[in-house]
Design an enzyme around this catalytic site. Structure first.
Site, PDB file in Angstrom:
ATOM      1  N   SER A  85      20.266  14.879   3.420  1.00  0.00           N
ATOM      2  CA  SER A  85      19.040  13.953   2.708  1.00  0.00           C
ATOM      3  C   SER A  85      18.430  14.975   1.746  1.00  0.00           C
ATOM      4  O   SER A  85      19.164  16.122   1.196  1.00  0.00           O
ATOM      5  CB  SER A  85      17.641  13.587   3.735  1.00  0.00           C
ATOM      6  OG  SER A  85      16.652  12.824   3.375  1.00  0.00           O
ATOM      7  N   LEU A  86      16.942  15.078   1.208  1.00  0.00           N
ATOM      8  CA  LEU A  86      16.637  15.684   0.583  1.00  0.00           C
ATOM      9  C   LEU A  86      15.107  16.113   1.010  1.00  0.00           C
ATOM     10  O   LEU A  86      14.329  15.457   1.678  1.00  0.00           O
ATOM     11  CB  LEU A  86      16.170  15.087  -0.909  1.00  0.00           C
ATOM     12  CG  LEU A  86      17.257  14.950  -1.787  1.00  0.00           C
ATOM     13  CD1 LEU A  86      16.961  14.218  -3.037  1.00  0.00           C
ATOM     14  CD2 LEU A  86      17.830  16.355  -2.372  1.00  0.00           C
ATOM     15  N   LYS A 112      14.643   9.764  -8.980  1.00  0.00           N
ATOM     16  CA  LYS A 112      14.867   9.527  -7.520  1.00  0.00           C
ATOM     17  C   LYS A 112      14.887   8.023  -7.404  1.00  0.00           C
ATOM     18  O   LYS A 112      13.644   7.325  -7.301  1.00  0.00           O
ATOM     19  CB  LYS A 112      13.911  10.089  -6.585  1.00  0.00           C
ATOM     20  CG  LYS A 112      14.303  10.034  -4.979  1.00  0.00           C
ATOM     21  CD  LYS A 112      13.286  10.829  -4.452  1.00  0.00           C
ATOM     22  CE  LYS A 112      13.670  10.933  -2.812  1.00  0.00           C
ATOM     23  NZ  LYS A 112      13.489   9.549  -2.228  1.00  0.00           N
ATOM     24  N   GLU A 173      23.179   5.437  -5.400  1.00  0.00           N
ATOM     25  CA  GLU A 173      22.272   4.542  -4.836  1.00  0.00           C
ATOM     26  C   GLU A 173      22.519   3.316  -5.323  1.00  0.00           C
ATOM     27  O   GLU A 173      22.640   2.899  -6.441  1.00  0.00           O
ATOM     28  CB  GLU A 173      20.860   5.278  -5.411  1.00  0.00           C
ATOM     29  CG  GLU A 173      19.611   4.844  -4.411  1.00  0.00           C
ATOM     30  CD  GLU A 173      19.548   5.605  -3.045  1.00  0.00           C
ATOM     31  OE1 GLU A 173      18.725   5.406  -2.587  1.00  0.00           O
ATOM     32  OE2 GLU A 173      20.355   6.749  -3.202  1.00  0.00           O
ATOM     33  N   LYS A 315       7.855  14.051  -4.998  1.00  0.00           N
ATOM     34  CA  LYS A 315       7.625  12.653  -4.816  1.00  0.00           C
ATOM     35  C   LYS A 315       6.239  12.637  -5.656  1.00  0.00           C
ATOM     36  O   LYS A 315       5.160  13.360  -5.386  1.00  0.00           O
ATOM     37  CB  LYS A 315       7.418  12.489  -3.323  1.00  0.00           C
ATOM     38  CG  LYS A 315       8.358  12.601  -2.524  1.00  0.00           C
ATOM     39  CD  LYS A 315       9.653  11.665  -2.884  1.00  0.00           C
ATOM     40  CE  LYS A 315       9.257  10.239  -2.100  1.00  0.00           C
ATOM     41  NZ  LYS A 315       9.201  10.335  -0.734  1.00  0.00           N
ATOM     42  N   CYS A 412     -17.298 -24.875 -11.926  1.00  0.00           N
ATOM     43  CA  CYS A 412     -17.891 -26.247 -12.246  1.00  0.00           C
ATOM     44  C   CYS A 412     -17.515 -27.374 -11.547  1.00  0.00           C
ATOM     45  O   CYS A 412     -18.115 -28.410 -11.836  1.00  0.00           O
ATOM     46  CB  CYS A 412     -17.842 -26.350 -13.801  1.00  0.00           C
ATOM     47  SG  CYS A 412     -15.960 -26.927 -14.238  1.00  0.00           S
ATOM     48  N   CYS A 428      -8.632 -25.079 -15.588  1.00  0.00           N
ATOM     49  CA  CYS A 428      -9.915 -26.058 -15.562  1.00  0.00           C
ATOM     50  C   CYS A 428     -10.034 -26.765 -16.829  1.00  0.00           C
ATOM     51  O   CYS A 428     -10.017 -26.060 -17.826  1.00  0.00           O
ATOM     52  CB  CYS A 428     -11.005 -25.110 -15.014  1.00  0.00           C
ATOM     53  SG  CYS A 428     -12.674 -26.119 -15.541  1.00  0.00           S
ATOM     54  N   CYS A 434     -17.447 -25.390 -18.783  1.00  0.00           N
ATOM     55  CA  CYS A 434     -17.206 -24.470 -17.592  1.00  0.00           C
ATOM     56  C   CYS A 434     -18.045 -23.038 -17.694  1.00  0.00           C
ATOM     57  O   CYS A 434     -17.695 -22.332 -18.693  1.00  0.00           O
ATOM     58  CB  CYS A 434     -15.920 -24.384 -17.393  1.00  0.00           C
ATOM     59  SG  CYS A 434     -15.449 -23.295 -15.890  1.00  0.00           S
TER      60      CYS A 434
END
Length: 680
Positions: A85-86, A112, A173, A315, A412, A428, A434
């Site tokens: 992993s990192l 990443k 990935e 991150k 309305c 509407c 309105c």
């Protein structure tokens, strides 16, 4: 003093929680966001750092990924070389400290990707196995599924420079592109499945489908980010390895960059932190990875049990978090469009605390499958309005309930309906009366792109409506002191016009001299924004000429087309719309484009980006100066940009321009460019 038994209990609880969420992340569906997991993991690391006696060999902080679930229908396979992993850092001080501990002449920075790791094994250039990361040593055999991912070649193409090695492990990935994700989710819901909360979850679930054809439908993609074991391939640098992977036909990221200094690395961190620079990315990212480029230096630095010492992931602050959906309400815009938005438990994301997020329209609510009371994933990138991505289905307890879209306008009471049968948006139809629509239109026409009436905001607009001063925008330019005296916002307690009231009357008087293009913007004609209004005003020169033109003739205007032309003509088919223009004209509002000679078109065919603060131009006046001379004023930098004008505090656009090798101008050169067509 804390008892060791208490510390051990705290450690056990934390370790169990980390293992549970890690297993859900890798083998099932996560129920907390990545940021929440990172926070949990960091808490466990901190506890072990303060009390080393707790850091046993089987701690989750020493482990990679998660063991393959016993319930997995895929065979277990062992990687030829462990997939680690990192380690992460979360601020620039931590990154600088890592760089001080890991000096090198060159580094690679790469995005990443927020997806699912995969290990591809090629023997004599032929794909023989694909596996998930698993616990870093043993993963799941997903070879059949990997073969239907179009980015993954079944056979590698060798060359004289890079002959195909006898054995090669490729790390990459797997992801679902941002553009494909809505379609994938819609198909899943149509087939009776539960919606994915985000593209990463969708990719993880898709790669583990039992039916290969189901995998094919999910439109999976892949990008390589390293190599594992190899025979017959000994690159000196990681950069060289990536060039070889690309030569063999494997996908590598074009965003990877070779850098040499801490300053350059931090510039890349800052560049990718800007959401504007991620607009063209196919995939989600959650950080920037920095790797030592030299393979020999990598080997010398070695690895811990879970991560290499020669790489780190910076991150970014979380852009996705989870919170509780308390309610869904709707707003009514100036064109009558009814937009649902989520009311949530306040949650901190991307630098701010948010309690509301957009849901776009009722079709989106159904497509995303959210229920009232759900735990939902929300995203906020920079200044973009927070968006609900989807529910965390696994957290439902049965108390959630379906949201029923309103039948009648909340402002309305008029029955809602789509303008056309195929429209996703409901509107509407009471466009004239309105109160919400009128208030939105008044606020819009008071904006900088239209009449620039400084003190007419939402609060003032509603006040003018509720006090009976305005029934629609037709009477705005007839507003005087006597009529305004009925206002609560623009008068003092004595009943006299207050300072904002005085400003309003003065601003309205000044706004009568606005050019025709801004008058057209102020009419709130659907599809007719600033660009279209400038084109129409420049061609027809007067409101009368424009009103007399046919749809076909208007459509021939450059940049207009049939949709805008028809929308323009349809607007004038309505009696009270025509009354607005007639009453404005009678009140003295300018209905002709400036009859002075057109400015020299010195920028014709050029695209100019202005970034940062200029002394002699506001943002709008700089844009107007470019457009009025025939140029295109763009808000984003690309290879097609002709010039980038840089002022104070320019930021990421300047960085991107320099990376692309574009011509950068200062303000003095910009003025010369406007005058002569050349900055020299």
């Amino acid at each position: 003093m804390t008892d060791f038994a208490d510390l051990r209990r705290e450690w056990n609880d934390l370790a169990q929680e980390v293992r549970q969420h890690r297993d859900l992340y890798y083998n099932k569906q996560p129920i907390i966001s990545d940021a929440e997991f990172d926070e949990l993991f960091a808490k466990l690391q901190k506890l072990e750092a303060e009390h080393p006696e707790l850091a046993v060999p089987d701690s989750p902080t020493m482990e990679v990924g998660a063991p393959v679930a016993a319930s997995s229908s895929f065979a277990n396979v062992e990687h030829l070389e462990p997939m680690r992993s990192l380690d992460n850092v979360f601020d620039l001080d931590e990154l600088r400290k890592w760089l001080e501990r890991t000096p090198s002449e060159s580094y690679l920075t790469e995005l990443k990707i927020d997806g699912l790791s995969i290990n591809l094994t090629y023997r004599d250039g032929e794909l023989v196995q694909a596996a998930t990361r698993g616990d870093g040593r043993v993963g799941e055999d997903v070879t059949a599924n990997a073969r239907v991912i179009s980015d993954i070649p079944h056979v590698l193409n060798g060359s004289d420079e890079y002959p195909v090695p006898a054995v090669l492990e490729v790390r990459g990935e797997v992801y679902i592109s941002i553009n494909d994700f809505p379609e994938v989710n819609a198909q899943r819901i149509a087939e009776g499945g539960k919606p994915f909360a985000n593209p990463r979850n969708a990719a993880a679930g898709s790669l583990r489908q039992k039916n290969v054809e189901d995998v094919r439908k999910r439109k999976l993609r892949m990008i390589c980010h390293g190599i594992g074991y190899s025979e017959g391939f000994t690159p000196a640098t990681l950069d060289e390895a990536y060039r070889a992977l690309e030569a063999w036909g494997l996908p590598v990221s074009s965003k990877t960059m070779l850098v040499h200094t801490t300053k350059e690395i931090i510039e890349r961190v800052d560049y990718w932190a800007d959401p504007a620079n991620r607009e063209d990315l196919l995939h989600e990212i959650d950080g920037l990875v920095i790797k030592v480029d030299s393979i020999a230096e990598q080997r010398a630095l070695g690895s811990t049990s879970r991560a290499p010492r020669w790489a780190i992931a910076y991150k970014y602050p979380p852009e996705e978090v989870t919170t509780t959906l308390l309610d869904i309400q709707v707003g009514v815009g100036r064109t009558g469009r009814v937009t649902p938005f989520a009311i949530m438990e306040p949650v901190f994301v991307a630098g701010t605390t948010v309690s509301k997020a957009t849901l776009h329209n009722q079709t989106e609510i159904k497509r995303k499958g959210v229920l009232l009371g759900d735990t939902v994933v929300i995203r906020k990138a920079g200044e973009i309005i927070p968006e609900v991505l989807g529910p965390v289905v696994e957290k439902r307890d049965g108390t959630e309930r379906e949201y029923i879209f309103p039948t009648f306008c909340p402002a309305c009471g008029t029955r809602l309906a789509p303008a056309k049968e195929e429209d996703a948006d409901w509107r509407c139809p009471n466009t004239r009366n309105c109160p919400n629509q009128l208030a939105e239109r008044l606020t819009y026409l008071a904006g900088r792109k239209a009449f620039d009436i400084e003190v007419l905001g939402e609060k003032g607009a509603f006040d003018l409506i509720r006090s009976g001063i305005l029934t629609d925008e037709a009477d705005l330019f007839d507003l005087d002191r006597e009529k305004l005296s009925a206002s609560k916002v623009y008068t003092a307690k004595s009943g006299k016009i207050n300072s904002n009231g005085e400003k309003l009357l003065n601003n309205i008087a000044a706004a009568k001299e606005a050019p025709l293009s801004r008058v057209l913007v102020g009419l709130s004609i659907r599809h007719v924004g600033s660009t279209a209004s400038r084109a129409l005003a420049a061609r027809y020169r007067s409101m009368d000429a424009l009103r007399a033109a046919t749809v076909e003739d208007i459509a021939e205007t450059e940049g207009i087309g049939s949709t805008i032309a028809q929308s323009f003509k349809d607007w004038f088919e309505v009696d009270w719309h025509r009354n607005i223009v007639d009453k404005w004209a009678a009140a003295g509002v300018n209905m002709e484009e400036n009859t002075t000679e057109q400015l020299p078109q010195t920028l014709e065919g050029m695209t100019v980006v202005v970034t940062g603060s200029l002394e002699g131009f506001s943002r709008d006046s700089a844009k107007e100066a470019i457009v009025s001379r025939g140029g295109k004023a763009s808000g984003s930098v690309s290879k097609k940009t002709t010039y980038v004008v840089v002022g104070e505090k320019a930021g990421s656009k300047e960085t991107k321009a320099r990376d692309l090798g574009l011509i950068i101008l200062d303000e003095e050169q910009f003025v010369r460019l406007l005058e002569t067509g050349s900055p020299e």
